[in-house]
Design an enzyme around this catalytic site. Structure first.
Site, short mmCIF file in Angstrom:
data_model
loop_
_atom_site.label_atom_id
_atom_site.label_comp_id
_atom_site.label_asym_id
_atom_site.label_seq_id
_atom_site.Cartn_x
_atom_site.Cartn_y
_atom_site.Cartn_z
N ASP A 139 -2.92 2.07 -2.87
CA ASP A 139 -4.25 2.41 -2.37
C ASP A 139 -4.31 2.67 -0.87
O ASP A 139 -5.34 3.11 -0.36
CB ASP A 139 -5.24 1.27 -2.71
N HIS A 165 0.63 -7.03 -3.02
CA HIS A 165 0.61 -6.74 -4.45
C HIS A 165 1.15 -7.94 -5.21
O HIS A 165 2.06 -8.60 -4.74
CB HIS A 165 1.47 -5.50 -4.75
#
Ligand code: CMC
Length: 390
Positions: free
Chosen positions: A327, A270
């Site tokens: 996710d 991320h």
């Protein structure tokens, strides 16, 4: 211009002030309007959090009831817009259907989408919250060749959405409370994430004076990419491929580390989190619980856990501080609920919609807002004379 900073991917550039969401990526902290995500996910509802993000404070019971009621009154799509779906192939990706139908929605409201008119802005906030889930469900129904249902406004927001997706004409739809609560939680976890790519897109498009429908449609397109919201679909495809090919998890991780064919561990890493994504932690807990309660055993969940365990112990991932993101585990839950893989990113979009709306409105009401217009460093040819083509 000579005095710009080169910052690919805006890694070091703040494009705005914002009072909506706080993230501390090193510590793995996420708060909406100051409230920890863990508390909201546990105790709140999608619409309550939407109100919080959009208006800045938690709603009173009366405010929430009125908000809910107003949204229920706007769930119908114009019958002509319903025909829009039949002009697309049934194989169309539901994300493309969602973004184009959202853009098309604007054509019905050209007399009431002026960004500088607060009544219009309010009305379109409600319209988008009411109609996007219906469009999303129709994109699903179209892809499986089933008839569209009319919204059932006697149901809660989430139950209505589930019925539109899974209800079948002429059959009684039975609400499954486990599924409703699980979906509500997942939607809350997705509601905002400050200046991510899709939200920045919504702001950039909105900064030109474009209406809310056009801005949100652009955000949906940004979310579609596999490095952003499309990652939830990509994770499930990755897991399914590993399982089908019979490749060992170790071998797959080796290929990721060697960057063979550009293969990545989807659902990992991320831009902001250099620690465990707090949303991923909650989703992982949910995955076990929901699959157990729905009576589903999915070997892909075991595979995902094995992948996580191996990756977290590996130097490559440790050095780069790569952890599971939101996710990584969502797809397994959506699959257990019965959503086709290609609907996963659409669910992310419905989740993110309140955040997009809140940011669009914050941008619109900030007197410091200017049209978004990055600089560049020109590296092309110097001036030269046109010689004619010879
Ligand atoms: N698998 C393997 N290597 C990775 C991964 C990954 N998932 N993510 C980052 N890296 C490596 C990357 O190759 C680079 O290595 P090196 O220094 O050797 O070149 C290093 O880690 C730093 O990565 P980066 O690409 O510079 O980081 P970024 O901040 O530009 O990208 C990201 C962030 C999310 C796009 C990236 O981590 C990624 O592609 N992840 C996979 C896709 C994904 O799961 N996206 C969902 C993000 S969370 C929710 C959302 O936004 O939708």
């Amino acid at each position: 211009t000579g005095h710009t900073t080169l910052d690919y991917g805006f890694v070091n550039t703040s494009a705005t002030k914002s009072a909506i969401t706080f993230i501390d990526g090193d510590q793995g902290i996420l708060r909406y309007r100051g409230y920890p995500i863990e508390q909201l996910a546990e105790n709140s509802t999608y619409l309550e959090v939407a109100w919080l993000l959009i208006y800045g404070e938690l709603p009173t019971e009366t405010e929430l009831a009125e908000f809910d009621e107003r949204i229920r009154h706007h769930t119908l799509l114009h019958e002509d817009l319903k025909r829009f779906f039949s002009s697309l192939p049934y194989t169309a990706h539901p994300m493309s259907v969602l973004s184009s139908a959202t853009a098309a929605l604007s054509t019905y409201y050209e007399d009431s989408f002026d960004p500088s008119n607060p009544e219009h802005v309010e009305l379109n906030t409600i319209r988008l919250l009411a109609k996007l889930p219906v469009i999303a469900a129709y994109a699903h129904k179209k892809s499986v060749g089933q008839a569209f249902l009319y919204p059932d406004n006697s149901l809660s927001f989430v139950d209505n959405f589930l019925k539109l997706n899974f209800g079948v004409l002429s059959e009684l739809y039975e609400i499954n409370p486990v599924m409703s609560r699980a979906l509500e939680r997942l939607l809350i976890l997705h509601e905002d994430h400050e200046q991510n790519a899709s939200t920045s897109t919504v702001r950039l498009v909105g900064s030109t004076g474009a209406n809310q429908f056009s801005s949100i449609s652009a955000g949906i397109n940004a979310l579609y990419g596999p490095l952003h919201g499309g990652a939830n679909e990509a994770v499930l495809n990755m897991l399914a491929q590993i399982r089908e090919s019979g490749e060992s998890v170790q071998r797959f991780v080796e290929r990721v580390k060697n960057k063979e064919d550009g293969v990545k561990l989807m659902g990992f890493g991320h831009r902001v989190y250099k620690n465990y994504d707090p949303r991923a932690k909650l989703v992982k807990e949910s995955a076990d619980e929901v699959l157990r309660e729905l009576g589903v055993h999915d070997p892909l969940l075991d595979l995902a856990k094995e992948l996580e365990e191996i990756a977290l112990e590996d130097d490559y991932f440790q050095e780069r501080r790569l952890y599971p993101n939101v996710d990584f585990y969502t797809g397994v839950i959506y699959k257990a609920m019965g959503f086709p893989t290609r609907m996963f990113t659409v669910l992310f979009a419905i989740g993110r919609l309140p955040g997009w709306l809140a940011h669009w409105r914050e941008m619109q009401s900030d007197p410091q807002t200017k049209i978004g217009r990055p600089q560049q460093l020109y590296v092309g040819a110097p001036e030269r004379n046109y010689p004619g083509i010879g």
